[in-house]
Scaffold this active site. Structure first.
Site, PDB file in Angstrom:
ATOM      1  N   ASN A 139      42.472  35.003  41.634  1.00 16.74           N
ATOM      2  CA  ASN A 139      41.046  34.994  41.643  1.00 16.74           C
ATOM      3  C   ASN A 139      40.544  34.387  43.087  1.00 16.74           C
ATOM      4  O   ASN A 139      40.863  32.874  42.608  1.00 16.74           O
ATOM      5  CB  ASN A 139      40.242  34.729  40.559  1.00 16.74           C
ATOM      6  N   CYS A 162      31.583  33.571  42.109  1.00 18.86           N
ATOM      7  CA  CYS A 162      32.291  34.977  42.599  1.00 18.86           C
ATOM      8  C   CYS A 162      31.438  36.043  42.873  1.00 18.86           C
ATOM      9  O   CYS A 162      32.018  36.892  43.766  1.00 18.86           O
ATOM     10  CB  CYS A 162      33.101  35.230  41.522  1.00 18.86           C
ATOM     11  N   HIS A 164      35.221  42.243  42.411  1.00 13.16           N
ATOM     12  CA  HIS A 164      35.788  41.302  42.551  1.00 13.16           C
ATOM     13  C   HIS A 164      37.099  40.896  41.767  1.00 13.16           C
ATOM     14  O   HIS A 164      37.211  41.622  40.607  1.00 13.16           O
ATOM     15  CB  HIS A 164      34.716  40.165  41.840  1.00 13.16           C
TER      16      HIS A 164
HETATM   17  N1  ACO Z   1      49.986  31.236  29.301  1.00 15.56           N
HETATM   18  C1  ACO Z   1      50.526  31.407  28.053  1.00 15.56           C
HETATM   19  N2  ACO Z   1      49.749  31.452  26.820  1.00 15.56           N
HETATM   20  C2  ACO Z   1      48.500  31.240  27.050  1.00 15.56           C
HETATM   21  C3  ACO Z   1      47.913  31.051  28.371  1.00 15.56           C
HETATM   22  C4  ACO Z   1      48.964  31.044  29.548  1.00 15.56           C
HETATM   23  N3  ACO Z   1      48.623  30.692  30.616  1.00 15.56           N
HETATM   24  N4  ACO Z   1      46.502  30.822  28.322  1.00 15.56           N
HETATM   25  C5  ACO Z   1      46.180  30.983  27.057  1.00 15.56           C
HETATM   26  N5  ACO Z   1      47.316  31.299  26.288  1.00 15.56           N
HETATM   27  C6  ACO Z   1      47.409  31.548  24.811  1.00 15.56           C
HETATM   28  C7  ACO Z   1      46.229  31.073  24.165  1.00 15.56           C
HETATM   29  O1  ACO Z   1      46.491  29.609  23.627  1.00 15.56           O
HETATM   30  C8  ACO Z   1      46.365  31.719  22.730  1.00 15.56           C
HETATM   31  O2  ACO Z   1      47.407  31.371  22.027  1.00 15.56           O
HETATM   32  P1  ACO Z   1      47.029  31.191  20.469  1.00 15.56           P
HETATM   33  O3  ACO Z   1      46.681  32.974  20.009  1.00 15.56           O
HETATM   34  O4  ACO Z   1      48.145  30.766  19.990  1.00 15.56           O
HETATM   35  O5  ACO Z   1      45.821  30.463  20.106  1.00 15.56           O
HETATM   36  C9  ACO Z   1      46.816  33.291  23.400  1.00 15.56           C
HETATM   37  O6  ACO Z   1      47.179  33.016  24.777  1.00 15.56           O
HETATM   38  C10 ACO Z   1      45.547  34.170  23.634  1.00 15.56           C
HETATM   39  O7  ACO Z   1      44.549  33.426  24.313  1.00 15.56           O
HETATM   40  P2  ACO Z   1      43.171  33.990  24.584  1.00 15.56           P
HETATM   41  O8  ACO Z   1      42.191  33.032  25.319  1.00 15.56           O
HETATM   42  O9  ACO Z   1      42.662  34.794  23.435  1.00 15.56           O
HETATM   43  O10 ACO Z   1      43.625  35.111  25.704  1.00 15.56           O
HETATM   44  P3  ACO Z   1      42.691  36.390  26.244  1.00 15.56           P
HETATM   45  O11 ACO Z   1      43.296  37.884  25.796  1.00 15.56           O
HETATM   46  O12 ACO Z   1      41.286  36.359  25.911  1.00 15.56           O
HETATM   47  O13 ACO Z   1      42.790  36.216  27.867  1.00 15.56           O
HETATM   48  C11 ACO Z   1      41.865  35.314  29.908  1.00 15.56           C
HETATM   49  C12 ACO Z   1      42.486  34.979  28.429  1.00 15.56           C
HETATM   50  C13 ACO Z   1      42.753  35.968  30.676  1.00 15.56           C
HETATM   51  C14 ACO Z   1      41.337  34.208  30.295  1.00 15.56           C
HETATM   52  C15 ACO Z   1      40.764  36.484  29.493  1.00 15.56           C
HETATM   53  O14 ACO Z   1      39.930  36.010  28.472  1.00 15.56           O
HETATM   54  C16 ACO Z   1      40.132  36.715  30.664  1.00 15.56           C
HETATM   55  O15 ACO Z   1      40.586  37.258  31.599  1.00 15.56           O
HETATM   56  N6  ACO Z   1      38.731  36.506  30.830  1.00 15.56           N
HETATM   57  C17 ACO Z   1      37.999  36.723  31.958  1.00 15.56           C
HETATM   58  C18 ACO Z   1      37.836  35.654  32.678  1.00 15.56           C
HETATM   59  C19 ACO Z   1      38.179  35.791  34.186  1.00 15.56           C
HETATM   60  O16 ACO Z   1      38.669  36.569  34.580  1.00 15.56           O
HETATM   61  N7  ACO Z   1      37.536  34.731  34.598  1.00 15.56           N
HETATM   62  C20 ACO Z   1      37.901  34.438  36.110  1.00 15.56           C
HETATM   63  C21 ACO Z   1      36.705  33.811  36.715  1.00 15.56           C
HETATM   64  S1  ACO Z   1      35.373  34.634  36.171  1.00 15.56           S
HETATM   65  C22 ACO Z   1      35.015  35.375  37.404  1.00 15.56           C
HETATM   66  O17 ACO Z   1      35.539  35.609  38.567  1.00 15.56           O
HETATM   67  C23 ACO Z   1      34.132  36.578  37.034  1.00 15.56           C
END
Ligand code: ACO
Length: 325
Positions: A282, A119, A252
């Site tokens: 993304n 990215c 990004h």
């Molecule tokens: N739909 C519904 N529920 C979901 C989904 C979904 N798509 N995905 C996860 N959940 C649930 C999980 O199972 C979890 O449930 P539980 O509490 O019963 O276990 C709950 O939602 C919370 O999940 P988390 O993983 O804790 O959610 P979080 O708030 O961390 O958000 C996310 C996840 C959006 C991926 C976040 O961590 C994030 O944005 N991270 C940054 C990563 C990123 O942006 N990556 C892109 C690529 S990297 C880059 O480009 C730099």
């Protein structure tokens, strides 16, 4: 006379198939994977993404974005003497997407290569093109970010498959006696390889290991927020400018929460933050040039504006570029 580089044209291309969160949720539900527009939008800011048709490759998206950037710069393809494509989803293992794009544009003989920094790829590629122009080894470069991330998504993993989309963005970077690229700052730390990767590889005619995207979302989130602030401060310092001089922040486009947090840390008002993650998801290396082109064509970014570009992604890689646009 000192030699610098300036962006003289931008272009972008999205494949026509736009998939809303509701449409994606309905498709995933058929495979027993539960998600919703409400969850995706609240956690990421994403409303929709575009997916390329199965017979469309990164080079197709890249070529169209490049044609539009060349049109905007008022240049013929034959005047280009360097092509760099930032991508993690190439058409083939080799040759490079850049060579395929070169052929599709009808250009022959100029240097062409791919750059892989996930990215952060576009920020890396623009820095390399700037250095090649300053050194005199190129005068008119096409710098492109292009991805078909839909090909490497695990659609049974709801924590990753809702985040990404396909697309391409491009700029023409030309030699100039007036500085356009004011400062750049690149970094990587390979100790974080495992938090965001596609670990599979080709061996003996087959794929060994998992050839789908794997991510520790929380670890990526934490790292992204901290490195984006420090890289932004470094380029401002190098260019002897301050936060108040930033007209547009184009990070990004991974997650609205990461982007807004970076803007707040840099005291950049949210109306100066360019946001396309809602419509594009993304798109990895394509996200910054796509957002730049949308902002230019939408009349936001104008000649002479100070624009901060910021990339962060797998590797772990990160970096920033400050532009006098
Ligand atoms: N739909 C519904 N529920 C979901 C989904 C979904 N798509 N995905 C996860 N959940 C649930 C999980 O199972 C979890 O449930 P539980 O509490 O019963 O276990 C709950 O939602 C919370 O999940 P988390 O993983 O804790 O959610 P979080 O708030 O961390 O958000 C996310 C996840 C959006 C991926 C976040 O961590 C994030 O944005 N991270 C940054 C990563 C990123 O942006 N990556 C892109 C690529 S990297 C880059 O480009 C730099």
């Amino acid at each position: 006379m000192a030699r610098y580089s300036r962006i003289t044209g931008t272009g972008s291309y999205l494949p026509p198939d736009r998939i809303t969160n509701d449409q994606l949720a309905a498709r995933l539900a058929e495979c027993g994977v539960e998600t919703s527009d409400a969850w995706i939008f609240a956690r990421t800011g994403i409303r929709a993404r575009h997916f390329a048709a199965p017979d469309v490759a990164s080079s197709d998206l890249a070529s169209e974005a490049a044609r539009r950037a060349l049109d905007a710069a008022g240049l013929m393809p034959s005047s280009i003497d360097l092509i760099i494509v930032a991508t993690s989803t190439p058409d083939m293992i080799f040759p490079s997407v850049a060579c395929i794009v070169q052929d599709k544009l009808g250009i022959h003989g100029c240097a062409a290569f791919d750059l892989q920094a996930v990215c952060s790829g576009f920020v890396y590629a623009l820095t390399v093109a700037d250095a090649m122009i300053k050194s005199g080894s190129a005068s008119r470069a096409l710098v492109i970010g292009a991805e078909v991330f839909s090909r490497i998504l695990d659609f049974s993993d709801r924590t990753t498959c809702v985040l990404f989309g396909d697309g391409a963005g491009a700029v023409v970077l030309e030699a100039s006696d007036k500085p356009g690229l004011l400062a750049s700052d690149l970094h990587a730390d390979g100790k974080h390889v495992g938090i965001l990767c596609v670990p599979g590889h080709v061996s003996g005619g087959g794929v060994l290991g998992r050839a789908l995207l794997t991510m520790d979302g929380k670890a990526v989130f934490k790292l992204a927020v901290s490195v984006l602030e420090s890289s932004a401060r470094t380029v401002l310092q190098k260019a002897e400018l301050s936060e108040a001089d930033i007209d547009w922040l184009i990070p990004h486009q991974a997650n609205i929460r990461i982007m807004e947090s970076t803007a707040r840390k840099l005291n950049v008002p949210l109306d100066k933050l360019v946001v396309t993650v809602d419509e594009h998801g993304n798109t990895s290396a394509a996200s910054i040039p796509l957002a730049l082109d949308v902002a230019v064509r939408g009349g936001k970014v104008r000649l002479g504006d100070t624009v901060l570009l910021e990339g962060v992604g797998g590797g772990f890689t990160w970096g920033a570029i400050l532009l006098d646009f």
